[in-house]
Structure formats: structure tokens, C-alpha cells
Design an enzyme around this catalytic site. Structure first.
Site, PDB file in Angstrom:
ATOM      1  N   ASP A  89      50.218  32.260  39.752  1.00  0.00           N
ATOM      2  CA  ASP A  89      49.286  33.178  39.090  1.00  0.00           C
ATOM      3  C   ASP A  89      49.629  33.236  37.607  1.00  0.00           C
ATOM      4  O   ASP A  89      50.798  33.411  37.235  1.00  0.00           O
ATOM      5  CB  ASP A  89      49.383  34.580  39.710  1.00  0.00           C
ATOM      6  CG  ASP A  89      48.316  35.519  39.159  1.00  0.00           C
ATOM      7  OD1 ASP A  89      47.166  35.415  39.611  1.00  0.00           O
ATOM      8  OD2 ASP A  89      48.646  36.339  38.279  1.00  0.00           O
ATOM      9  N   GLU A 133      42.434  32.821  38.199  1.00  0.00           N
ATOM     10  CA  GLU A 133      43.612  32.279  37.522  1.00  0.00           C
ATOM     11  C   GLU A 133      44.730  31.955  38.496  1.00  0.00           C
ATOM     12  O   GLU A 133      45.890  31.817  38.099  1.00  0.00           O
ATOM     13  CB  GLU A 133      44.097  33.265  36.455  1.00  0.00           C
ATOM     14  CG  GLU A 133      44.708  34.538  36.974  1.00  0.00           C
ATOM     15  CD  GLU A 133      43.701  35.641  37.260  1.00  0.00           C
ATOM     16  OE1 GLU A 133      44.120  36.795  37.368  1.00  0.00           O
ATOM     17  OE2 GLU A 133      42.489  35.337  37.374  1.00  0.00           O
TER      18      GLU A 133
END
Length: 398
Positions: A272, A315
Site C-alpha cells: 500500500d 493504490e
């Protein structure tokens, strides 16, 4: 060669008829390539193929008209159109295969001037058809070799089965014109392009076959390319070029089952990007997209060919590492994190560098019977722990 010429071989067809058929075949091919171009304007190549074929058609119209127009005009104008058309086709091949185009067309221009000068000399000063035939065949052989080079696959991923058909057609035509070149240099050819002659008839017949095969080949290779593009669009994330989530699950399941069957270790990374929402808020979505693209590029630099890297959502990214234990997975994850921290968020030297958090889990088939779902859950928990521990770090599931 003299003995072959003296053999009583019947004429296959009269020369003007063969020229008409050959010209029509190029005209039909030009129309087909035009439809292909207008239907797929995003494709590079068909436009040049269509224009090249059209010029070649008009060159044969001029060749056929030499009994009604001055010989010098027929020879020079016809050959100028022929060479220009073949050069356009070569540019189309380079465009289609995404090879670099010549920085300058000066070599082609100089070669064409020398070629047409020779044609002029042997048409107006020393009228010698055999020399013109040798010169034209020599140039056509060079073009065929350039065609082969331009269409030859540079890598297995760029291979199309239609390339075989095109390479065969180019090779076939190169051989035929090499034979014609040899006969012409030996002086064993007719003294008139339109006069009955076994070599000329064979060349025109081979030209008809060549025109048909290449038209089929270009249509087929374009269809293969479009099919591969559709497959890529279905498998890849359109922004970053990484595998999309659906493809990840398909590939990851195969890899998981293979490692389990062969009793090999398997690791999974969940990644992440830290504070990514603030990047979009501060610098805009265009900058955010650029950061995602840069991250994928930097990450794939440290991965192996058989590793599977995918955009899991937003993301968040995930990586399957076949045949990798905890230690190997941690090493790779650290390299990804370090590469990520080299990416500038705003392209400045102010120190705004990207960071990421990574969670790892590993599968040991001799010790436990995990499934892919449990691996994803474990790596997600490890990622959650990494983010809660301050971010910009790698943690293993425990």
C-alpha cells in the site's frame, strides 16, 4: 542457361494480360488496406501499405502504356512510382512493428536517383532491356530483404504466426528476382518488357502470387495484433500496465496449485502506498497517476520473470512470489520499498519522496494447507500491522 532458354516451353499467358492481372491485384490490395486503415485508424502501418500499393498499381499502368507513350517516360515514371510505393510499404512495416524509422530519407532519395539514372541511361542512351531488368531485380531483392528484417519478430512476445506467411512471401519474391538478375546479367532475356519471355512471365506470375500472399498476410497479422491488444486490455490495468485484479486471481491460483503440488514454498506481498490520498489532494490526480506508474516501473525492476505483480485496487498492489520462502520474500519486499522511496512525489529536490508499507505471508506446503484466500488475508493483516507501526516498512505475518 542457353539450353534452358532453348527448351520448347509454351507461353503461360501473354505479358500484357499478366501485367493487367498484377496491377489489378495491387489495386484490390490497396482498397483492402484502405478499408483496414479507415476501420482501425489507431493502427500504424495500414495507411502506408494502402498508399504504397496504390503507387505500385499506377506504376504498372505506366509500364503497360509504353506502346502508346514514350519509352523513357514509361520507364522513369513507372519505376519512380514503383520504388516510392515499395518504400512506403517498408515504412508501414516499421511503423506496424514499432521499429524506429530512418532519421532521414536521404539514403532512399540518393538510391532512387542513382537507380533512375541507370534506368534513364539504358532507356535513352544505350537502350538495353536486360540491364534495366537486372537493375530493377537487384533493387527489388534489396527491398525484400529489408521487408523480412522489418517484419521479423524481435522477441517471442511480439511473434505473430502471420509473420511466417509474410516472410515466406518476401523470401519467395527475393529468390525469383535473384534468378531474373542472374539471367539478365547473362544477357538471356528478351529485348522488350512486353515481348513473350519465360523469365518475364515467371516474374509476373510470381508477382501475382506475391501480391495475393502479402495482402492475406497483412490482413492476418493485423487481426492477430488486434486480438493480442484486446487480450492485453482484458488482462492489464490500463493506467500502470500491471496485471489487473481479475487476471491476478487467475494466474495466482495456477501458481498456488503448482507450488502446492510440487511442494515448493510460495510467498505473497500486499503493498500500500503511504498517504496516497494526500498526494491526489495536494498535487492533483494527474500527479497521482504519474506516481502510480513510476511505482510499478520501479517495482518490476526488482522482480523476477516468473513473479506476478498486479494492481489490487486503488493504490494497493500485490505480488505472488513462486518458489520463495520468507527470507527471499523479505529481501524482494525490501528492494521494492527502497525503490519506492526513490520516487519524488512532486519532481522536486525538496525531499517529498514516496513510501510504501508491505505485508508478507509465506506458504509452506510441508507444514500447512493454506489456500490463496487465507494467504491474502494474512498478508493484508501484515500490511495493516506495518501501517499501524509507522508505515514505510516491511512486516511478515505472525
Amino acid at each position: 542457361i542457353k539450353l534452358i532458354e532453348q527448351l520448347p516451353i509454351p507461353s503461360m499467358a501473354d505479358i500484357p494480360t499478366l501485367i493487367i492481372v498484377l496491377g489489378i491485384s495491387h489495386l484490390v490490395a490497396a482498397l483492402v488496406m484502405t478499408v483496414l486503415w479507415l476501420s482501425n485508424k489507431q493502427l500504424n502501418g495500414p495507411k502506408e501499405w494502402a498508399l504504397g500499393r496504390l503507387l505500385i498499381f499506377f506504376s504498372f499502368v505506366l509500364f503497360l502504356s509504353r506502346e502508346h507513350i514514350p519509352l523513357i517516360f514509361s520507364v522513369i515514371s513507372g519505376n519512380a512510382l514503383l520504388v516510392s510505393g515499395m518504400y512506403l510499404i517498408l515504412m508501414g512495416n516499421l511503423n506496424f512493428t514499432k521499429r524506429p524509422l530512418p532519421a532521414s530519407h536521404s539514403l532512399f532519395i540518393v538510391t532512387s536517383i542513382l537507380y533512375l539514372t541507370g534506368m534513364f541511361y539504358w532507356s535513352a542512351i544505350e537502350i538495353t532491356y536486360s540491364n534495366r531488368a537486372a537493375l530493377s531485380s537487384g533493387l527489388l531483392v534489396i527491398f525484400m530483404l529489408l521487408y523480412i528484417r522489418s517484419i521479423w519478430p524481435r522477441a517471442l512476445q511480439q511473434f505473430f504466426f502471420s509473420s511466417i506467411l509474410l516472410i515466406f512471401a518476401f523470401s519467395f519474391q527475393a529468390i525469383m528476382h535473384t534468378v531474373r538478375l542472374i539471367f539478365s546479367l547473362g544477357g538471356d532475356s528478351s529485348q522488350n518488357f512486353l515481348a513473350p519471355d519465360m523469365i518475364t512471365e515467371s516474374i509476373l506470375l510470381s508477382g501475382i502470387i506475391f501480391s495475393t500472399l502479402t495482402a492475406m498476410g497483412y490482413l492476418s497479422i493485423t487481426a492477430e495484433y488486434l486480438q493480442s491488444e484486446l487480450k492485453q486490455q482484458a488482462e492489464l490495468d490500463p493506467l500502470t500496465g500491471a496485471y489487473n485484479r481479475r487476471t491476478f486471481f487467475t494466474l495466482a491460483n495456477h501458481v498456488f496449485l503448482r507450488c502446492k503440488r510440487e511442494k515448493q514454498p510460495l510467498s505473497l506481498l500486499m503493498i500500500d502506498l503511504d498517504y496516497f490520498k494526500s498526494i491526489n489532494d495536494r498535487f492533483g490526480h494527474a500527479r497521482g497517476d504519474k506516481v502510480l506508474i513510476d511505482f510499478v516501473q520501479k517495482s518490476t525492476e526488482v522482480l523476477r520473470d516468473h513473479d506476478i505483480f498486479a494492481r489490487y485496487g486503488g493504490e494497493e498492489f500485490t505480488v505472488i512470489l513462486p518458489d520463495s520462502d520468507e527470507e527471499t520474500a523479505f529481501t524482494i519486499a525490501e528492494r521494492i520499498r527502497e525503490n519506492c522511496h526513490r520516487i519524488s512525489i512532486d519532481d522536486s529536490t525538496s525531499g517529498n519522496l514516496l513510501s510504501c508499507s508491505i505485508g508478507i505471508t509465506s506458504h509452506h506446503p510441508l507444514l500447512q494447507a493454506d489456500d490463496l484466500k487465507s494467504l491474502l488475508e494474512e498478508s493484508d493483516q501484515a500490511l495493516y500491522s506495518a501501517k499501524n507501526s509507522g508505515r514505510n516498512r516491511v512486516l511478515h505475518f505472525s
